[in-house]
Design an enzyme around this catalytic site. Structure first.
Site, PDB file in Angstrom:
ATOM      1  N   SER A 194       0.804  -1.226   0.000  1.00  0.00           N
ATOM      2  CA  SER A 194       0.000   0.000   0.000  1.00  0.00           C
ATOM      3  C   SER A 194       0.831   1.268   0.000  1.00  0.00           C
ATOM      4  CB  SER A 194      -0.957   0.013   1.203  1.00  0.00           C
ATOM      5  OG  SER A 194      -0.237  -0.093   2.417  1.00  0.00           O
ATOM      6  N   ARG A 238       8.678   3.552   0.817  1.00  0.00           N
ATOM      7  CA  ARG A 238       9.460   4.622   1.449  1.00  0.00           C
ATOM      8  C   ARG A 238      10.930   4.396   1.183  1.00  0.00           C
ATOM      9  NH1 ARG A 238       8.695   2.566   6.797  1.00  0.00           N
ATOM     10  NH2 ARG A 238       9.380   0.408   6.861  1.00  0.00           N
ATOM     11  N   ASP A 264      10.388  -8.753   1.356  1.00  0.00           N
ATOM     12  CA  ASP A 264      10.354  -7.944   2.561  1.00  0.00           C
ATOM     13  C   ASP A 264      10.305  -8.777   3.835  1.00  0.00           C
ATOM     14  OD1 ASP A 264       7.705  -8.742   2.151  1.00  0.00           O
ATOM     15  OD2 ASP A 264       6.942  -6.704   1.877  1.00  0.00           O
ATOM     16  N   THR A 265       9.674  -9.950   3.787  1.00  0.00           N
ATOM     17  CA  THR A 265       9.646 -10.788   4.980  1.00  0.00           C
ATOM     18  C   THR A 265      11.026 -11.339   5.311  1.00  0.00           C
ATOM     19  OG1 THR A 265       7.373 -11.407   4.451  1.00  0.00           O
ATOM     20  CG2 THR A 265       8.492 -12.719   6.111  1.00  0.00           C
ATOM     21  N   THR A 267       0.112  -5.570   5.963  1.00  0.00           N
ATOM     22  CA  THR A 267      -1.043  -5.885   5.123  1.00  0.00           C
ATOM     23  C   THR A 267      -1.287  -7.394   5.118  1.00  0.00           C
ATOM     24  OG1 THR A 267      -0.621  -3.958   3.742  1.00  0.00           O
ATOM     25  CG2 THR A 267      -1.990  -5.695   2.807  1.00  0.00           C
ATOM     26  N   ASN A 308       0.911 -18.317   5.858  1.00  0.00           N
ATOM     27  CA  ASN A 308       0.425 -16.991   5.498  1.00  0.00           C
ATOM     28  C   ASN A 308      -0.977 -16.773   6.055  1.00  0.00           C
ATOM     29  OD1 ASN A 308       2.575 -16.260   3.323  1.00  0.00           O
ATOM     30  ND2 ASN A 308       1.938 -18.352   2.885  1.00  0.00           N
ATOM     31  N   GLN A 329      -7.704  -2.783   7.186  1.00  0.00           N
ATOM     32  CA  GLN A 329      -7.486  -1.658   6.268  1.00  0.00           C
ATOM     33  C   GLN A 329      -8.670  -1.490   5.317  1.00  0.00           C
ATOM     34  OE1 GLN A 329      -3.862  -3.044   4.532  1.00  0.00           O
ATOM     35  NE2 GLN A 329      -2.561  -2.301   6.189  1.00  0.00           N
TER      36      GLN A 329
END
Length: 510
Positions: free
Chosen positions: A12, A15, A246-247, A268, A305, A313
């Site tokens: 979402s 950065r 990212d995990t 998320t 997962n 959200q």
């Protein structure tokens, strides 16, 4: 101290962070944040990767202007989605979003008709999810043949690059596939972590389009002169492969001690599991829908997962579209004040995967399960929090049983670490302490892999490869100590008689 740049892309938002690192020192500052808004086009749901790339360049310029020249840049993102390049390196259309409806349970049936689920799990070790890259490719191959006589993007592709690898290619001109993210595609062997031609053919692609694999800490290339001009950074600034899923980076950033811990990377999506030395490929593991993904330093991220904060959200978005702009902090406070024993639903149910009227779906799920229907925002939020906590507890206990690893404490990292009611309810559901934080675990893991590779942590060998994961986690623990939540007697409980059956979550990021 040495300056590093971390590019962290979530489902979402994205950065760019500036991090100063040295022996015993780790300081990270966000210099640029931007939305990641999918595009719904006539042919489906896509990622606007051109926008993401421009925002990355903007963030790198802001970093240079505020902090100076970084030693290295690392990029991580969510998993499974990919871009296709032709022989000249041109992008063949916008990458599809994993929530696009072109994949579904039918594509699993088609692939599993060619390779039995048991044999496939032995090969790649992954939970069967319809948006895994292998199934996306199989679906796209069928569409290409049916709609374009094989002349679609897949037929013209010379290279397949996952999202962080695509951005690294645009930054450096070098094509490579970082192994932790590659392990989520279903095209990599679970034991040897190499591309398998048989899996590529199962996805109906030519193995030649899969780029060379690199491990975290490898310098992929240097910034192209054109990129240097746009960002103000030095040409040739190294772009270093990190745990680009990212995990994988988040697990590096878990401030854990010893071995008897589990993690919940909560954003998320929520990834719940343990870190092991080898994959678990038993039939029980397959039946429980656990996945074996590559971690940094050759570790296995053995995890399940869970749908994650996406449900919350999407509830907020639904209410906002109806003209109600409630502050999340207020809703969490109201939800936490409600008594335990309210409705609990299965957050991994497939109806929660697509966007839409999530409050109505939560209420309908409770009603279908024969429970009291939550009414009003506070009750719906409490139902979501209780349901996630129960799902986390089931996944942790299943990971403990299937892996043989005793769990004494659970680390909850990512954006969910700021959600105090969720952290407390998770501790209550598990009956174990939950250590929450850092919320920036992904970015910190990204930076630490770079810092180790470039000798900024005081290692004795070139590249710092004698600095262990335990040492990296000790640095996180010292510089970003977690918040401890002890279980209480008044917390949520698992729904009586609810069996563990696995779920239909996703391997996305925060």
């Amino acid at each position: 101290m040495t300056l590093f740049a971390a590019v962290d892309l979530g489902a979402s938002s994205g950065r760019v962070l500036a991090a100063h690192v040295g022996p015993g020192r780790l300081e990270a500052t966000e210099v640029h944040r931007f939305p990641n808004t999918p595009l719904r086009l006539p042919d489906g749901l896509h990622w606007d990767v051109g926008h993401l790339y421009l925002e990355v360049l903007t963030g790198l310029r802001a970093l240079g202007e505020a902090h100076g020249q970084p030693r290295s840049i690392g990029v991580d993102s969510w998993a499974v989605d990919y871009g296709l390049l032709d022989g000249a390196g041109r992008l063949l259309g916008l990458p599809y979003h994993y929530r696009d409806t072109r994949t579904g349970e039918t594509v699993l049936d088609t692939v599993h008709a060619a390779a039995s689920p048991a044999a496939l799990y032995q090969a790649n070790g992954l939970q069967f999810l319809p948006f895994t890259t292998l199934y996306q490719l199989a679906s796209e191959s069928v569409e290409s043949v049916e709609s374009a006589g094989g002349r679609g993007p897949l037929g013209a592709a010379a290279t397949l690059l996952l999202i962080p690898d695509l951005l690294a290619y645009w930054l450096t001109g070098q094509r490579a596939a970082e192994v932790t993210n590659a392990s989520t595609t279903g095209l990599l062997g679970a034991r040897d972590r190499t591309w398998w031609a048989s899996l590529a053919r199962l996805a109906r692609i030519q193995p030649e389009i899969l780029p060379p694999l690199v491990t975290p800490g490898t310098v992929v290339g240097g910034l192209r002169p054109e990129v240097a001009e746009e960002t103000g950074l030095a040409a040739g600034t190294p772009v270093t492969a990190v745990g680009s899923h990212d995990t994988a980076s988040a697990v590096v950033g878990v401030p854990a001690e010893g071995e008897n811990w589990a993690y919940i990377s909560c954003g998320t999506w929520s990834l719940v599991g343990v870190e092991l030395d080898a994959p678990v490929l038993t039939e029980d593991s397959r039946a429980a829908r656990f996945t074996n993904e590559a971690g940094v330093d050759g570790r296995t991220r053995y995890l399940h997962n869970v749908m994650g904060l996406w449900i919350l959200q999407e509830c907020l978005r639904t209410w906002e579209r109806a003209g109600h702009r409630w502050a999340l902090a207020d809703l969490l406070g109201q939800a936490a004040a409600l008594p335990p024993g309210g409705p609990v639903v299965d957050p991994d149910a497939p109806e929660f995967l697509p966007p839409g009227d999530m409050p109505a779906r939560v209420a309908a799920a409770a009603r279908a399960a024969g429970q009291r229907e939550p009414r009003g925002p506070a009750e719906i939020v409490r139902c979501v929090l209780d349901s996630l906590a129960a799902a986390y507890a089931q996944a942790v206990r299943a990971a403990e049983r299937l892996s043989g690893r005793r769990i004494d404490v659970v680390h909850l990292v990512g954006g969910g670490a700021r959600n105090a009611p969720l952290c407390q309810l998770t501790a209550d559901a598990l009956g174990l302490p939950v250590l929450a934080g850092p919320a920036e675990a992904t970015a910190l893991g990204n930076v630490l892999v770079q810092a180790r590779a470039h000798g900024a942590l005081g290692g004795q060998r070139a590249g710092g490869d004698d600095v262990s994961l335990a040492a990296l986690r000790a640095l996180v623990r010292a510089t970003a100590p977690p918040t401890r939540y002890e279980p209480t007697r008044s917390g949520t409980v698992l729904v009586p008689g609810t069996p563990w059956r696995g779920g239909a979550g996703a391997t996305g990021g925060s």
